[in-house]
Design a protein around this motif. Structure first.
Motif, PDB file in Angstrom:
ATOM      1  N   ILE A 124       0.837  -1.204   0.000  1.00 51.64           N
ATOM      2  CA  ILE A 124       0.000   0.000   0.000  1.00 51.64           C
ATOM      3  C   ILE A 124       0.869   1.250   0.000  1.00 51.64           C
ATOM      4  N   GLU A 125       0.258   2.346  -0.468  1.00 55.04           N
ATOM      5  CA  GLU A 125       0.851   3.684  -0.362  1.00 55.04           C
ATOM      6  C   GLU A 125      -0.098   4.540   0.468  1.00 55.04           C
ATOM      7  N   THR A 126       0.456   5.486   1.205  1.00 57.75           N
ATOM      8  CA  THR A 126      -0.347   6.337   2.087  1.00 57.75           C
ATOM      9  C   THR A 126       0.159   7.775   2.045  1.00 57.75           C
ATOM     10  N   THR A 127      -0.576   8.657   2.698  1.00 60.61           N
ATOM     11  CA  THR A 127      -0.143  10.057   2.785  1.00 60.61           C
ATOM     12  C   THR A 127       0.806  10.293   3.951  1.00 60.61           C
ATOM     13  N   GLY A 128       1.117   9.257   4.713  1.00 61.15           N
ATOM     14  CA  GLY A 128       2.019   9.390   5.846  1.00 61.15           C
ATOM     15  C   GLY A 128       1.839   8.246   6.814  1.00 61.15           C
ATOM     16  N   PHE A 129       2.303   8.425   8.041  1.00 62.83           N
ATOM     17  CA  PHE A 129       2.278   7.359   9.031  1.00 62.83           C
ATOM     18  C   PHE A 129       1.319   7.620  10.187  1.00 62.83           C
ATOM     19  N   TYR A 168       5.684  -7.636   2.731  1.00 62.59           N
ATOM     20  CA  TYR A 168       7.018  -7.526   3.302  1.00 62.59           C
ATOM     21  C   TYR A 168       6.964  -6.522   4.436  1.00 62.59           C
ATOM     22  N   ASN A 169       7.157  -7.006   5.657  1.00 67.76           N
ATOM     23  CA  ASN A 169       6.996  -6.203   6.861  1.00 67.76           C
ATOM     24  C   ASN A 169       5.594  -5.621   6.935  1.00 67.76           C
ATOM     25  N   LEU A 216       6.786 -11.880   4.773  1.00 67.46           N
ATOM     26  CA  LEU A 216       8.058 -12.332   4.214  1.00 67.46           C
ATOM     27  C   LEU A 216       9.266 -11.757   4.945  1.00 67.46           C
ATOM     28  N   PHE A 217       9.060 -10.685   5.702  1.00 67.55           N
ATOM     29  CA  PHE A 217      10.203 -10.029   6.345  1.00 67.55           C
ATOM     30  C   PHE A 217      10.994 -10.963   7.256  1.00 67.55           C
ATOM     31  N   PRO A 218      10.349 -11.675   8.201  1.00 69.02           N
ATOM     32  CA  PRO A 218      11.150 -12.548   9.069  1.00 69.02           C
ATOM     33  C   PRO A 218      11.782 -13.720   8.320  1.00 69.02           C
ATOM     34  N   VAL A 219      11.147 -14.186   7.268  1.00 66.77           N
ATOM     35  CA  VAL A 219      11.719 -15.278   6.479  1.00 66.77           C
ATOM     36  C   VAL A 219      13.011 -14.822   5.805  1.00 66.77           C
ATOM     37  N   ILE A 220      12.948 -13.669   5.160  1.00 65.75           N
ATOM     38  CA  ILE A 220      14.125 -13.143   4.462  1.00 65.75           C
ATOM     39  C   ILE A 220      15.217 -12.766   5.458  1.00 65.75           C
ATOM     40  N   ASN A 251       8.641  -3.849  14.255  1.00 64.89           N
ATOM     41  CA  ASN A 251       8.111  -2.566  14.730  1.00 64.89           C
ATOM     42  C   ASN A 251       6.612  -2.450  14.490  1.00 64.89           C
ATOM     43  N   GLY A 252       5.914  -3.600  14.555  1.00 60.34           N
ATOM     44  CA  GLY A 252       4.474  -3.597  14.343  1.00 60.34           C
ATOM     45  C   GLY A 252       4.077  -3.735  12.893  1.00 60.34           C
ATOM     46  N   GLY A 253       5.053  -3.646  11.980  1.00 62.73           N
ATOM     47  CA  GLY A 253       4.722  -3.713  10.570  1.00 62.73           C
ATOM     48  C   GLY A 253       4.011  -2.455  10.126  1.00 62.73           C
TER      49      GLY A 253
END
Length: 222
Positions: free
Chosen positions: A12-17, A93-94, A128-132, A99-101
């Motif tokens: 996804i893409e967002t306008t921020g966090f 991926y993450n 996939l993050f922890p696998v990689i 950090n909560g993803g």
């Protein structure tokens, strides 16, 4: 994870966090290309799909929505039609780990903020993050390359780097605010394809038990 499971990568893409930021683009990998949902914040922009296709060799299907709510509604419909299948494994991926993803928690908040039901019912999911990170050596010059782009470059090459118009994902926020929707979609497509490529590498070299598959079905639904 079953050998029969078809991985569907998403990003996804967002306008921020922040909690009041919104989703701008959601993309899913499919066998024949990438399915993308984009919102324009009530701005008119015709020909997005054609413009994206002019830049990207992979087949891309784009639907355009006026704002976040109809985008999320369209994503929910897509999930119901395409992902409600025992042979599909949703991967990111993450998306919901380190950090909560990012992707899954952000989507939960935005579906709740718009008063929409959570659509990912009975959809198996694996990050996939922890696998990689744990099962591959991604160290370059003494430092582990843990970001999506860096891990992809180390393990897969730089094919999709040629698609991405940005050096940093933060540029997607500026591009969206400036109405450069093609650039944002192009970036999202590149990240979806990177995620899908890492998923294929992990599937090829790691055991089923290494994928910590979970259900995204909430405790209370319906």
């Amino acid at each position: 994870m079953s050998d029969a499971l078809e991985q569907v990568a998403f990003d996804i893409e967002t306008t921020g966090f922040d909690v009041d930021d919104v989703v701008t683009v959601v993309g899913f990998s499919l066998p024949l290309g990438v399915r993308v949902f984009c919102q324009t914040a009530e701005r008119t922009r015709d020909g997005l799909e054609e413009d994206v296709q002019d830049r990207v060799e992979e087949h891309v299907i784009v639907s355009v929505h006026d704002s976040e709510a109809p985008l999320l509604e369209a994503v929910a419909e897509f999930v119901q039609m395409r992902l409600y299948d025992d042979n599909v494994l949703l991967v990111a991926y993450n998306g919901e780990t380190w950090n909560g993803g990012f992707d899954v928690p952000f989507l939960r908040t935005r579906f709740a903020a718009n008063g929409l039901d959570w659509p990912f019912l009975d959809v198996p999911y694996a990050d996939l993050f922890p696998v990689i990170r744990k099962l591959f050596n991604t160290t370059v010059d003494g430092e582990s390359q843990s970001s999506l782009t860096a891990a992809y470059d180390v393990l897969c090459g730089d094919e999709f780097g040629e698609i991405d118009p940005f050096d940093d994902s933060k540029e997607a926020v500026v591009a969206f605010n400036e109405g450069r929707f093609v650039d944002v979609i192009q970036h999202n497509v590149s990240d979806v394809l990177r995620t899908a490529a890492l998923g294929s590498v992990a599937e090829r070299y790691c055991s089923k038990s290494d994928f910590q598959v979970k259900s995204l079905t909430p405790t209370s639904h319906g």
